[in-house]
Write an enzyme that holds these catalytic residues in place. Structure first.
Site, PDB file in Angstrom:
ATOM      1  N   SER B  15      56.925  34.417  39.916  1.00  0.00           N
ATOM      2  CA  SER B  15      58.375  34.233  39.887  1.00  0.00           C
ATOM      3  C   SER B  15      58.901  34.233  38.459  1.00  0.00           C
ATOM      4  O   SER B  15      58.138  34.146  37.506  1.00  0.00           O
ATOM      5  CB  SER B  15      58.736  32.902  40.532  1.00  0.00           C
ATOM      6  OG  SER B  15      58.525  32.956  41.911  1.00  0.00           O
ATOM      7  N   CYS B  16      60.213  34.279  38.382  1.00  0.00           N
ATOM      8  CA  CYS B  16      60.930  34.163  37.114  1.00  0.00           C
ATOM      9  C   CYS B  16      60.457  32.912  36.382  1.00  0.00           C
ATOM     10  O   CYS B  16      60.324  31.879  37.022  1.00  0.00           O
ATOM     11  CB  CYS B  16      62.428  34.065  37.398  1.00  0.00           C
ATOM     12  SG  CYS B  16      63.442  33.656  35.983  1.00  0.00           S
ATOM     13  N   PRO B  17      60.198  32.901  35.102  1.00  0.00           N
ATOM     14  CA  PRO B  17      60.396  34.006  34.157  1.00  0.00           C
ATOM     15  C   PRO B  17      59.123  34.793  33.857  1.00  0.00           C
ATOM     16  O   PRO B  17      59.086  35.521  32.878  1.00  0.00           O
ATOM     17  CB  PRO B  17      60.837  33.258  32.898  1.00  0.00           C
ATOM     18  CG  PRO B  17      59.978  32.023  32.910  1.00  0.00           C
ATOM     19  CD  PRO B  17      59.813  31.663  34.379  1.00  0.00           C
TER      20      PRO B  17
END
Lengths: 166, 77
Positions: B15-17
């Site tokens: 997932s982000c980041p």
């Protein structure tokens, strides 16, 4: 207007991390690591409650008198012990949040913090907060910058394209 | 001249980041002019990787979606 200004990407970001809550620390670590990935010069100034996460995990209690020790038990040191500001529910809320993040492969803040250090993010502990809370430099995690004060933080902010207070 | 991919970043499942952080790490490891490929499943990377690429001054050679996987081919400048 937007057309004739040079579309330059920012090169400096300063974040004031004043909160020790998990829900604030997480975005702080996401933004600072991403800033570093953007090639920005990133500084995070950890002050007040934001200083507790910088204390090494194995340090259980900080402080030099009854009051500061009491404050430390209410604000346990280290990223892993950081609580949610709302609906922490004795740690159940925090646990659920971390479980959920794990399921979605969202990297926890302590790992993002390590990546920040590897990517050259400057982490500055607030000297005044250290004195106030009786936190010693040897209780802090390795790799941090020299403890600094409000003037240094402001000077850094004044030179930054992005300034955040989280 | 064919664009030979120097480095492939597998950020699938992350997932982000993380896709951007791994892309940056890969970009640091290759020379200017080299091509890197980033594979991600995080829907946010659909906008994150192109904006990072633009702001870094790199060139997006190709971006494609195949099922849940976004693939970006980027030239470091």
């Amino acid at each position: 207007m937007a057309e004739d200004t040079e579309d330059k990407s920012p090169d400096k970001m300063t974040i004031i991390a004043f909160s020790g809550d998990l829900d604030k620390l997480w975005p702080t670590m996401i933004l600072s690591s991403t800033g570093a990935a953007y090639g920005m010069d990133v500084t995070v100034f950890h002050t007040f409650w934001g200083l507790f996460p910088l204390v090494r995990d194995e340090v259980k209690i900080t402080g030099d008198n009854a009051m500061t020790k009491m404050l430390s038990t209410m604000n346990p040191p280290g990223f892993r012990r950081a609580k949610l500001s709302k609906l922490n529910m004795g740690g159940a809320g925090k646990w659920m949040m971390r479980q959920l993040a794990g399921q979605h492969n969202v990297v926890p803040p302590e790992e993002l913090f390590d990546m920040c250090l590897q990517m050259g993010v400057k982490i500055w502990p607030c000297q005044m907060t250290m004195d106030l809370l009786g936190i010693r430099a040897d209780q802090l995690r390795p790799g941090l910058g020299e403890p600094a004060g409000a003037a240094t933080a402001l000077s850094e902010m004044s030179r930054s394209d992005i300034q955040l207070f989280i | 001249m064919a664009d030979e991919v120097t480095k492939v970043v597998d950020a699938k499942g992350l997932s982000c980041p993380m896709p951007v952080l791994l892309a940056k790490r890969a970009a640091d490891e290759v020379e200017a002019g080299n091509v890197i490929r980033i594979e991600a499943t995080d829907a946010g990377s659909k906008s994150d990787i192109p904006s990072w690429t633009r702001d870094m001054g790199y060139e997006m050679l190709e971006s494609e979606v195949e099922g849940p996987v976004y693939t970006f081919t980027i030239r470091k400048k």
